[in-house]
Design an enzyme around this catalytic site. Structure first.
Site, mmCIF file in Angstrom:
data_model
loop_
_atom_site.group_PDB
_atom_site.id
_atom_site.type_symbol
_atom_site.label_atom_id
_atom_site.label_comp_id
_atom_site.label_asym_id
_atom_site.label_seq_id
_atom_site.Cartn_x
_atom_site.Cartn_y
_atom_site.Cartn_z
ATOM 1 N N LYS A 1 -28.719 39.782 -11.818
ATOM 2 C CA LYS A 1 -27.298 38.795 -12.032
ATOM 3 C C LYS A 1 -26.990 38.463 -10.527
ATOM 4 C CE LYS A 1 -23.386 37.289 -13.060
ATOM 5 N NZ LYS A 1 -23.154 36.058 -13.618
ATOM 6 N N CYS B 1 -17.627 34.117 -8.880
ATOM 7 C CA CYS B 1 -18.848 34.444 -9.035
ATOM 8 C C CYS B 1 -19.653 34.198 -7.893
ATOM 9 C CB CYS B 1 -19.708 33.895 -10.178
ATOM 10 S SG CYS B 1 -18.591 33.912 -11.538
HETATM 11 N N1 SAJ Z 1 -21.016 23.846 -5.558
HETATM 12 C C1 SAJ Z 1 -21.466 22.775 -4.390
HETATM 13 N N2 SAJ Z 1 -22.705 22.309 -4.585
HETATM 14 C C2 SAJ Z 1 -23.515 22.307 -5.417
HETATM 15 C C3 SAJ Z 1 -23.114 23.063 -6.958
HETATM 16 C C4 SAJ Z 1 -22.231 23.940 -6.459
HETATM 17 O O1 SAJ Z 1 -20.889 22.972 -3.384
HETATM 18 O O2 SAJ Z 1 -24.560 21.567 -5.391
HETATM 19 C C5 SAJ Z 1 -20.021 24.635 -5.375
HETATM 20 C C6 SAJ Z 1 -18.856 24.563 -6.601
HETATM 21 O O3 SAJ Z 1 -18.283 23.449 -6.111
HETATM 22 C C7 SAJ Z 1 -18.140 25.717 -6.660
HETATM 23 C C8 SAJ Z 1 -19.309 26.865 -6.299
HETATM 24 O O4 SAJ Z 1 -20.347 26.080 -5.842
HETATM 25 O O5 SAJ Z 1 -17.062 25.673 -5.694
HETATM 26 C C9 SAJ Z 1 -19.627 27.492 -7.582
HETATM 27 O O6 SAJ Z 1 -20.022 26.452 -8.957
HETATM 28 P P1 SAJ Z 1 -21.323 26.724 -9.780
HETATM 29 O O7 SAJ Z 1 -20.973 25.414 -10.757
HETATM 30 O O8 SAJ Z 1 -22.438 26.464 -8.918
HETATM 31 O O9 SAJ Z 1 -21.064 28.054 -10.411
HETATM 32 P P2 SAJ Z 1 -19.669 28.831 -11.192
HETATM 33 O O10 SAJ Z 1 -19.156 29.687 -10.254
HETATM 34 O O11 SAJ Z 1 -19.170 28.008 -12.019
HETATM 35 O O12 SAJ Z 1 -20.881 29.584 -12.124
HETATM 36 C C10 SAJ Z 1 -22.090 30.444 -11.620
HETATM 37 C C11 SAJ Z 1 -23.106 30.067 -12.304
HETATM 38 N N3 SAJ Z 1 -24.380 30.793 -11.792
HETATM 39 C C12 SAJ Z 1 -25.376 30.148 -11.219
HETATM 40 O O13 SAJ Z 1 -25.627 28.866 -11.709
HETATM 41 C C13 SAJ Z 1 -26.334 30.669 -10.632
HETATM 42 C C14 SAJ Z 1 -23.082 30.602 -14.062
HETATM 43 O O14 SAJ Z 1 -24.305 30.582 -14.341
HETATM 44 C C15 SAJ Z 1 -22.598 32.061 -13.820
HETATM 45 O O15 SAJ Z 1 -22.599 32.716 -15.139
HETATM 46 C C16 SAJ Z 1 -21.372 32.315 -13.139
HETATM 47 O O16 SAJ Z 1 -21.436 31.809 -11.845
HETATM 48 C C17 SAJ Z 1 -20.959 33.676 -13.263
HETATM 49 O O17 SAJ Z 1 -20.037 34.067 -14.055
HETATM 50 O O18 SAJ Z 1 -21.578 34.578 -12.464
#
Ligand code: SAJ
Length: 402
Positions: A203, A257
């Site tokens: 995780k 997360c």
């Molecule tokens: N972000 C970027 N650039 C990108 C992708 C995301 O800057 O190309 C930023 C987003 O704007 C945001 C942050 O990253 O601020 C996180 O967003 P996210 O959509 O990547 O992830 P979360 O936090 O909504 O959900 C994540 C997911 N983990 C992964 O993709 C490895 C989800 O599957 C997990 O279940 C969740 O964390 C969790 O609960 O741990």
């Protein structure tokens, strides 16, 4: 009659999980320390925003399969789904997992299954095993103990809870198999067996991996800004290579997360976690850099026009098209810009919430019409349809205008 399943924690993961299990005609008792959460759910309503969750909860409650309370009862399966925040020094705080476990130890009986879903530092499941058997030595090897992290994406939880693969690690093989047969009743994705330490690390690694990949994109955006290269075009072109897949830069990494979990590895293995730590630094620095960039643009404007600019800060959420502001880099930037402001006018925009306790919110169209400088902090779909006049100064940290 006792429920078959008790879930401890009715937040962003615990409530959807409880509702999913109950919607499969399993009697579930959901437990939360917050009385108002319990009252809301008992009325068939929900306290969080997640598509489709309201319908599933309301049906599970009215069918009688989902009940909620502030206190657990005896059951056959216990799921621990409480938060694991970090303390001021970025050290993980497992006190909620510990408290939830202590609360159910007196209720455990031979044959029960105890599962932790909360994101946890490596070794937490073994620690809880020790705690359980120290308090109830007669249960030693008579119950099943496992770790199974959730990995659902906020906004798509009800689908991903069923469809995603799960990693399941018991403290022994019997526990792993017992937990697998439990999840098989509700999950269509594959269930992968391992031990508890590997499942815990898995995780943390998933989210750290994404953090590192985003840090790479954010670092490129800083280099490109200096080198006068459009980073969005660059990444798009680099991604035409069959084995390159660079993520998108933004104004930093937020949420509860990805911006948190890497510290769980870093704090236990500081000497080894070089890249993981650096990625956190780069992503945090990106937010600071964005705030500075806005600040500089405001000064330049004043020098050129002999008056203070009006600035629109577009978005407060931690990612596009959600209303969740937790650990949001956009919120941090807004805060920093306002702190440094010298009575000039700012429009704070967040179309996904109606009001905010600190900021006065402005409609996004009005803000973009009135402002001299428009800083895009979050790539909300609403912003894509804006027709922005050419005299505006645009700071696009999200690629929305690319
Ligand atoms: N972000 C970027 N650039 C990108 C992708 C995301 O800057 O190309 C930023 C987003 O704007 C945001 C942050 O990253 O601020 C996180 O967003 P996210 O959509 O990547 O992830 P979360 O936090 O909504 O959900 C994540 C997911 N983990 C992964 O993709 C490895 C989800 O599957 C997990 O279940 C969740 O964390 C969790 O609960 O741990």
């Amino acid at each position: 009659m006792n429920p078959e399943v008790v879930t401890i924690g009715l937040g962003y993961i615990g409530l959807p999980t409880s509702a999913l299990i109950a919607s499969n005609n399993t009697n579930v008792l959901g437990v939360d320390i917050n009385q108002s959460v319990v009252d809301t759910i008992n009325k068939g309503k929900i306290h969080i925003v997640e598509p489709d969750l309201d319908v599933v909860v309301s049906k599970a409650v009215s069918d009688g399969f989902l009940k909620v309370s502030t206190r657990p009862t005896a059951a056959d399966v216990f799921l621990i789904v409480v938060p694991t925040p970090f303390k001021g020094n970025h050290e993980p705080d497992i006190s909620f997992v510990e408290a939830a476990t202590k609360g159910i130890i007196p209720l455990l009986k031979k044959g029960d299954l105890y599962i932790i879903e909360s994101t946890s530092p490596i070794g937490t499941t073994e620690k809880m095993e020790k705690l359980i058997y120290t308090t109830r030595p007669e249960l030693k090897d008579e119950i099943y103990i496992a770790y199974c992290p959730e990995r659902v994406l906020p906004g798509n939880v009800m689908y991903e809870l069923v469809e995603n693969d799960r990693v399941i690690g018991g403290v022994n093989q019997a526990s792993t198999q017992k937990a697998i047969s439990f999840y098989r009743r509700y999950v269509k994705g594959e269930l992968h067996a391992t031990n508890s330490r590997t499942a815990e690390m898995c995780k943390l690694v998933e989210n750290s991996s994404r953090d590192s990949q985003i840090a790479f994109a954010n670092e490129l955006s800083l280099i490109c800004d200096k080198a006068d290269i459009n980073v969005w075009e660059l990444i798009n072109l680099a991604n035409k290579h069959p084995r390159v897949n660079i993520l998108q830069p933004g104004c930093g990494v937020g949420g509860h997360c990805i911006a948190v979990d890497p510290y769980f590895i870093l704090s236990d293995y500081p000497a080894e976690s070089k890249m993981i730590g650096k990625a956190r630094e780069v992503n945090n620095y990106k937010s600071f850099w964005c705030a500075e960039k806005i600040q500089n643009e405001k000064l330049q404007f004043e020098l050129k026009h002999g008056r203070k600019p009006k600035t629109a800060l577009m978005g407060l959420a931690f990612k596009p098209n959600i209303n969740d502001l937790r650990e949001s880099p956009a919120k941090y930037i807004a805060q920093k810009v306002l702190q440094n402001s010298n009575n000039e006018e700012h429009f704070i925009v967040e179309p996904n919430i109606d009001s905010h306790s600190v900021y006065k919110l402005t409609d996004y169209k009005e803000a973009s019409e009135k402002a001299d400088i428009i800083a895009f902090l979050v790539a909300h779909n609403d912003f894509k349809e804006l027709a922005i006049s050419e005299d505006k100064i645009i700071l696009d940290f999200t690629g929305i205008t690319k």
